[in-house]
Motif scaffolding. Structure first.
Motif, PDB file in Angstrom:
ATOM      1  N   LYS A 177       0.831  -1.198   0.000  1.00 24.84           N
ATOM      2  CA  LYS A 177       0.000   0.000   0.000  1.00 24.84           C
ATOM      3  C   LYS A 177       0.866   1.249   0.000  1.00 24.84           C
ATOM      4  CE  LYS A 177      -3.981   2.144   1.746  1.00 24.84           C
ATOM      5  NZ  LYS A 177      -5.335   1.980   1.789  1.00 24.84           N
ATOM      6  N   TYR A 178       1.733   1.374   0.963  1.00 27.35           N
ATOM      7  CA  TYR A 178       2.572   2.567   1.043  1.00 27.35           C
ATOM      8  C   TYR A 178       4.040   2.181   1.092  1.00 27.35           C
ATOM      9  CZ  TYR A 178      -1.790   4.812   2.444  1.00 27.35           C
ATOM     10  OH  TYR A 178      -3.079   5.265   2.490  1.00 27.35           O
ATOM     11  N   LYS A 179       4.853   3.000   0.468  1.00 29.26           N
ATOM     12  CA  LYS A 179       6.298   2.848   0.532  1.00 29.26           C
ATOM     13  C   LYS A 179       6.876   4.191   0.934  1.00 29.26           C
ATOM     14  CE  LYS A 179       6.555  -0.796  -2.897  1.00 29.26           C
ATOM     15  NZ  LYS A 179       7.125  -1.269  -4.131  1.00 29.26           N
ATOM     16  N   VAL A 180       8.111   4.157   1.421  1.00 30.29           N
ATOM     17  CA  VAL A 180       8.784   5.393   1.843  1.00 30.29           C
ATOM     18  C   VAL A 180      10.130   5.483   1.145  1.00 30.29           C
ATOM     19  CG1 VAL A 180       9.736   6.692   3.789  1.00 30.29           C
ATOM     20  CG2 VAL A 180       7.658   5.349   4.110  1.00 30.29           C
ATOM     21  N   VAL A 181      10.412   6.648   0.587  1.00 32.09           N
ATOM     22  CA  VAL A 181      11.731   6.930   0.033  1.00 32.09           C
ATOM     23  C   VAL A 181      12.283   8.126   0.811  1.00 32.09           C
ATOM     24  CG1 VAL A 181      10.849   8.428  -1.825  1.00 32.09           C
ATOM     25  CG2 VAL A 181      13.093   7.355  -2.048  1.00 32.09           C
ATOM     26  N   THR A 182      13.555   8.036   1.186  1.00 30.20           N
ATOM     27  CA  THR A 182      14.220   9.132   1.885  1.00 30.20           C
ATOM     28  C   THR A 182      15.157   9.831   0.912  1.00 30.20           C
ATOM     29  OG1 THR A 182      14.099   7.948   3.990  1.00 30.20           O
ATOM     30  CG2 THR A 182      15.698   9.751   3.829  1.00 30.20           C
ATOM     31  N   LEU A 183      14.966  11.133   0.769  1.00 27.67           N
ATOM     32  CA  LEU A 183      15.829  11.937  -0.093  1.00 27.67           C
ATOM     33  C   LEU A 183      16.522  12.994   0.742  1.00 27.67           C
ATOM     34  CD1 LEU A 183      13.636  12.611  -3.272  1.00 27.67           C
ATOM     35  CD2 LEU A 183      15.433  10.933  -2.979  1.00 27.67           C
ATOM     36  N   PRO A 184      17.813  13.224   0.479  1.00 22.26           N
ATOM     37  CA  PRO A 184      18.492  14.321   1.176  1.00 22.26           C
ATOM     38  C   PRO A 184      17.978  15.659   0.649  1.00 22.26           C
ATOM     39  CG  PRO A 184      19.930  13.375  -0.486  1.00 22.26           C
ATOM     40  CD  PRO A 184      18.680  12.534  -0.460  1.00 22.26           C
ATOM     41  N   ILE A 185      18.184  16.692   1.422  1.00 23.56           N
ATOM     42  CA  ILE A 185      17.810  18.040   1.003  1.00 23.56           C
ATOM     43  C   ILE A 185      19.069  18.886   0.961  1.00 23.56           C
ATOM     44  CG2 ILE A 185      16.482  20.105   1.556  1.00 23.56           C
ATOM     45  CD1 ILE A 185      14.495  18.260   3.033  1.00 23.56           C
ATOM     46  N   TYR A 186      19.371  19.407  -0.221  1.00 28.63           N
ATOM     47  CA  TYR A 186      20.494  20.305  -0.426  1.00 28.63           C
ATOM     48  C   TYR A 186      19.983  21.584  -1.084  1.00 28.63           C
ATOM     49  CZ  TYR A 186      23.151  15.934   0.072  1.00 28.63           C
ATOM     50  OH  TYR A 186      23.657  14.751   0.517  1.00 28.63           O
ATOM     51  N   ARG A 187      20.871  22.536  -1.267  1.00 29.91           N
ATOM     52  CA  ARG A 187      20.491  23.778  -1.952  1.00 29.91           C
ATOM     53  C   ARG A 187      20.090  23.514  -3.403  1.00 29.91           C
ATOM     54  NH1 ARG A 187      20.243  28.616   1.148  1.00 29.91           N
ATOM     55  NH2 ARG A 187      21.520  28.190   2.954  1.00 29.91           N
ATOM     56  N   ASN A 188      20.712  22.533  -4.035  1.00 23.87           N
ATOM     57  CA  ASN A 188      20.329  22.154  -5.390  1.00 23.87           C
ATOM     58  C   ASN A 188      19.329  21.002  -5.316  1.00 23.87           C
ATOM     59  OD1 ASN A 188      22.032  23.980  -6.775  1.00 23.87           O
ATOM     60  ND2 ASN A 188      23.780  22.639  -6.347  1.00 23.87           N
ATOM     61  N   PRO A 189      18.381  20.931  -6.249  1.00 25.02           N
ATOM     62  CA  PRO A 189      17.396  19.839  -6.221  1.00 25.02           C
ATOM     63  C   PRO A 189      18.056  18.458  -6.270  1.00 25.02           C
ATOM     64  CG  PRO A 189      16.747  21.526  -7.794  1.00 25.02           C
ATOM     65  CD  PRO A 189      18.146  21.863  -7.346  1.00 25.02           C
ATOM     66  N   VAL A 190      17.435  17.520  -5.561  1.00 25.04           N
ATOM     67  CA  VAL A 190      17.869  16.119  -5.553  1.00 25.04           C
ATOM     68  C   VAL A 190      16.739  15.310  -6.165  1.00 25.04           C
ATOM     69  CG1 VAL A 190      18.453  14.144  -4.094  1.00 25.04           C
ATOM     70  CG2 VAL A 190      19.278  16.425  -3.488  1.00 25.04           C
ATOM     71  N   THR A 191      17.052  14.423  -7.104  1.00 27.39           N
ATOM     72  CA  THR A 191      16.017  13.653  -7.802  1.00 27.39           C
ATOM     73  C   THR A 191      16.332  12.165  -7.735  1.00 27.39           C
ATOM     74  OG1 THR A 191      15.634  15.486  -9.336  1.00 27.39           O
ATOM     75  CG2 THR A 191      14.837  13.323 -10.013  1.00 27.39           C
ATOM     76  N   LYS A 192      15.283  11.371  -7.535  1.00 22.81           N
ATOM     77  CA  LYS A 192      15.382   9.909  -7.601  1.00 22.81           C
ATOM     78  C   LYS A 192      14.159   9.420  -8.370  1.00 22.81           C
ATOM     79  CE  LYS A 192      15.770   5.668  -5.025  1.00 22.81           C
ATOM     80  NZ  LYS A 192      16.126   5.041  -3.786  1.00 22.81           N
ATOM     81  N   PHE A 193      14.385   8.558  -9.361  1.00 21.65           N
ATOM     82  CA  PHE A 193      13.288   8.041 -10.172  1.00 21.65           C
ATOM     83  C   PHE A 193      12.713   6.782  -9.539  1.00 21.65           C
ATOM     84  CE2 PHE A 193      15.336  10.849 -13.073  1.00 21.65           C
ATOM     85  CZ  PHE A 193      14.300  11.312 -13.882  1.00 21.65           C
ATOM     86  N   ILE A 194      11.375   6.768  -9.403  1.00 19.90           N
ATOM     87  CA  ILE A 194      10.662   5.609  -8.869  1.00 19.90           C
ATOM     88  C   ILE A 194       9.506   5.322  -9.819  1.00 19.90           C
ATOM     89  CG2 ILE A 194       9.349   4.671  -6.938  1.00 19.90           C
ATOM     90  CD1 ILE A 194      10.909   6.673  -5.146  1.00 19.90           C
TER      91      ILE A 194
END
Length: 190
Positions: A77-94
């Motif tokens: 049902k639900y999944k969690v992805v953790t992304l870092p936060i920096y001044r420049n955008p961070v992208t991960k494809f799911i």
């Protein structure tokens, strides 16, 4: 999930109070039809992916053995992805969707704040996923951490304001897949 059906013979005559065997992913369970030939069995789905259900009748002196097989798909049902936060955008494809975090300190493309979103720019089709909630993590120079959990205004993004004296450093994005109807309605604005 609830497995239901109606048990009849080839002429449509109901077979009431008849024991049936359900085979769900190799495990057997018993159920019985009611006075109207209907059966119901509640089953907790725990196996992600394709699941098979076979409902069987062993037969008697009047009827031969018979069975019917169906399959159903269970998705987490639900999944969690953790992304870092920096001044420049961070992208991960799911699932082909570009999940990203954005940290703005000045008025620019975004107002000052922290954002977690599915970046739809460049997508030719509706996103596959939707965001359920985002937990943003902020840390001060003494190492103290504050979290802020936000429900999205839209299916594909959530935002929060900055916290004085704290810097955002990561986001836990809880998401799941949209149904085909949700995708269509989202994409075409319904």
């Amino acid at each position: 999930m609830t497995i239901t059906g109606k048990f009849t013979d080839e002429t449509g005559k109901i077979l009431k109070n008849t024991q049936l065997i359900l085979n769900i992913n190799g495990k057997q369970y018993k159920t019985k039809t009611d006075n109207y030939g209907k059966y119901t069995y509640k089953y907790k789905t725990t196996t992600p992916g394709t699941n098979k259900v076979t409902v069987s009748y062993n037969g008697n002196v009047n009827y031969i053995r018979s069975s019917v097989q169906k399959s159903f798909t269970v998705t987490d049902k639900y999944k969690v992805v953790t992304l870092p936060i920096y001044r420049n955008p961070v992208t991960k494809f799911i699932n082909g969707d570009p999940f990203c975090t954005i940290y703005e300190t000045e008025y620019a493309q975004y107002n000052p704040g922290v954002y977690a979103e599915i970046d739809e720019r460049g997508l030719e089709y509706p996103p596959i996923n939707k965001i359920i909630k985002v937990t943003f993590y902020f840390k001060n120079n003494r190492g103290n951490i504050i979290t802020r959990t936000v429900n999205p205004k839209y299916k594909t993004g959530a935002e929060t304001s900055l916290i004085s004296g704290y810097t955002p450093f990561k986001a836990d994005i809880t998401y799941c897949k949209m149904s085909e109807t949700e995708r269509y309605n989202y994409w075409y604005g319904y």
